[in-house]
Design an enzyme around this catalytic site. Structure first.
Site, PDB file in Angstrom:
ATOM      1  N   ARG A  55       7.707  45.774   2.863  1.00 48.54           N
ATOM      2  CA  ARG A  55       7.333  46.118   1.493  1.00 48.54           C
ATOM      3  C   ARG A  55       5.951  45.573   1.138  1.00 48.54           C
ATOM      4  O   ARG A  55       5.169  46.223   0.424  1.00 48.54           O
ATOM      5  CB  ARG A  55       8.386  45.604   0.522  1.00 48.54           C
ATOM      6  CG  ARG A  55       9.711  46.351   0.612  1.00 48.54           C
ATOM      7  CD  ARG A  55      10.817  45.642  -0.148  1.00 48.54           C
ATOM      8  NE  ARG A  55      10.449  45.393  -1.533  1.00 48.54           N
ATOM      9  CZ  ARG A  55      11.161  44.607  -2.356  1.00 48.54           C
ATOM     10  NH1 ARG A  55      12.259  44.003  -1.928  1.00 48.54           N
ATOM     11  NH2 ARG A  55      10.766  44.437  -3.599  1.00 48.54           N
TER      12      ARG A  55
ATOM     13  N   ARG B   4      19.223  42.359   7.991  1.00 51.13           N
ATOM     14  CA  ARG B   4      19.557  42.235   6.574  1.00 51.13           C
ATOM     15  C   ARG B   4      18.722  43.234   5.784  1.00 51.13           C
ATOM     16  O   ARG B   4      17.627  43.602   6.200  1.00 51.13           O
ATOM     17  CB  ARG B   4      19.264  40.820   6.076  1.00 51.13           C
ATOM     18  CG  ARG B   4      20.015  39.722   6.809  1.00 51.13           C
ATOM     19  CD  ARG B   4      19.624  38.369   6.263  1.00 51.13           C
ATOM     20  NE  ARG B   4      20.333  37.286   6.936  1.00 51.13           N
ATOM     21  CZ  ARG B   4      20.213  35.998   6.623  1.00 51.13           C
ATOM     22  NH1 ARG B   4      19.390  35.638   5.638  1.00 51.13           N
ATOM     23  NH2 ARG B   4      20.882  35.076   7.277  1.00 51.13           N
TER      24      ARG B   4
ATOM     25  N   ASP C 261      17.460  43.990   1.598  1.00 52.04           N
ATOM     26  CA  ASP C 261      17.433  43.493   0.220  1.00 52.04           C
ATOM     27  C   ASP C 261      18.177  44.441  -0.708  1.00 52.04           C
ATOM     28  O   ASP C 261      18.515  45.568  -0.343  1.00 52.04           O
ATOM     29  CB  ASP C 261      15.990  43.373  -0.269  1.00 52.04           C
ATOM     30  CG  ASP C 261      15.221  42.283   0.450  1.00 52.04           C
ATOM     31  OD1 ASP C 261      15.852  41.319   0.898  1.00 52.04           O
ATOM     32  OD2 ASP C 261      13.987  42.403   0.552  1.00 52.04           O
TER      33      ASP C 261
ATOM     34  N   TYR D 271      11.906  50.891  10.638  1.00 52.06           N
ATOM     35  CA  TYR D 271      12.034  51.214   9.223  1.00 52.06           C
ATOM     36  C   TYR D 271      11.114  52.374   8.878  1.00 52.06           C
ATOM     37  O   TYR D 271      10.105  52.600   9.543  1.00 52.06           O
ATOM     38  CB  TYR D 271      11.630  50.029   8.347  1.00 52.06           C
ATOM     39  CG  TYR D 271      12.584  48.866   8.312  1.00 52.06           C
ATOM     40  CD1 TYR D 271      13.532  48.743   7.297  1.00 52.06           C
ATOM     41  CD2 TYR D 271      12.543  47.867   9.284  1.00 52.06           C
ATOM     42  CE1 TYR D 271      14.397  47.665   7.244  1.00 52.06           C
ATOM     43  CE2 TYR D 271      13.411  46.783   9.252  1.00 52.06           C
ATOM     44  CZ  TYR D 271      14.333  46.689   8.224  1.00 52.06           C
ATOM     45  OH  TYR D 271      15.196  45.622   8.182  1.00 52.06           O
TER      46      TYR D 271
END
Length: 248
Positions: free
Chosen positions: A198, A50, A52, A111
């Site tokens: 994050r 997923r 954001d 990522y």
């Protein structure tokens, strides 16, 4: 039914996230609507992970199943034609076996987070990187990042809305380097908690600015308390890079 594996690239700026949302547009909705227009079938897209609202992807893996006989190249071309001008592109499409699953067959996810470390306003990179105007010490950030590598309780670094059953995660890699005015943070793990990347980036940025020391990162991790988090970086600079599967 034929199962097709898709590789997606997208700009997350206009979307509420990858997964369907009741309160706004999503990448999943856009792809499923394009697939319906191609096949006339109600198609469900399953993705490796997923993202954001505002988070981007360079190589998100996903799969759909359709009954209509289609060659992978033709399906890819049709989906791309129907997705335009939305900032979503199908980079690759191939037939996979029915036991291959974009999410459950995935062994790891990678990522990258991009920080534009400059004082001048962003133009071409606006919405595509986090601008930090204070000079960042990338080497200090990298040293602090190694504290977070390995198996830890990442409660401090997870969103209060995280639905994961456990805060325990094994971080395989967290590396920081500078390329000109860009500070790049690369990370890999089997899976991540909601907002984990994050949150880690935000704390590393505090180290880079000289506001935190390595000891503060250790203390934040040990606290196992979201209130101990120093800073949660914005979504703009976060990109899903790739999903790792057994065949890779």
């Amino acid at each position: 039914m034929t199962r097709f594996a898709l590789t997606l690239e997208f700009d997350g700026g206009p979307y509420m996230g990858l997964q369907r949302q009741s309160h706004g547009p999503s990448v999943q909705q856009a792809v499923e609507e394009a697939a319906f227009a191609v096949t006339g079938e109600k198609v469900i897209m399953y993705a490796a992970g997923r993202t954001d609202a505002g988070v981007h992807a360079l190589g998100m893996r996903a799969h759909i199943e359709v009954e209509k006989p289609l060659a992978p190249f033709r399906l890819m071309e049709a989906l791309n034609a129907l997705l335009r001008p939305a900032p979503i592109a199908v980079l690759d499409c191939k037939v996979v076996t029915e036991d291959w699953h974009a999410r459950f067959s995935c062994l790891g996810r990678a990522y990258i987070y991009r920080i534009a470390n400059r004082r001048a306003p962003l133009t071409l990179e606006r919405g595509k990187a986090w601008q930090v105007t204070k000079p960042l010490d990338a080497e200090a950030m990298h040293r602090a990042a190694q504290i977070l590598v390995g198996l830890h309780d990442f409660t401090t670094f997870r969103s209060t809305h995280c639905q994961s059953a456990s805060p325990l995660k094994t971080l395989d890699r967290l590396a920081v380097r500078r390329e000109g005015e860009m500070v790049l943070i690369e990370t890999e793990a089997r899976s991540f908690l909601h907002h984990q990347v994050r949150s880690m980036v935000g704390c590393l940025a505090l180290v880079g600015m000289g506001r935190w020391r390595e000891e503060d990162v250790v203390a934040a991790l040990a606290a196992r308390d979201r209130q101990a988090l120093g800073l949660n970086a914005p979504p703009d600079g976060l990109y899903f890079v790739r999903a790792i599967y057994p065949e890779a």
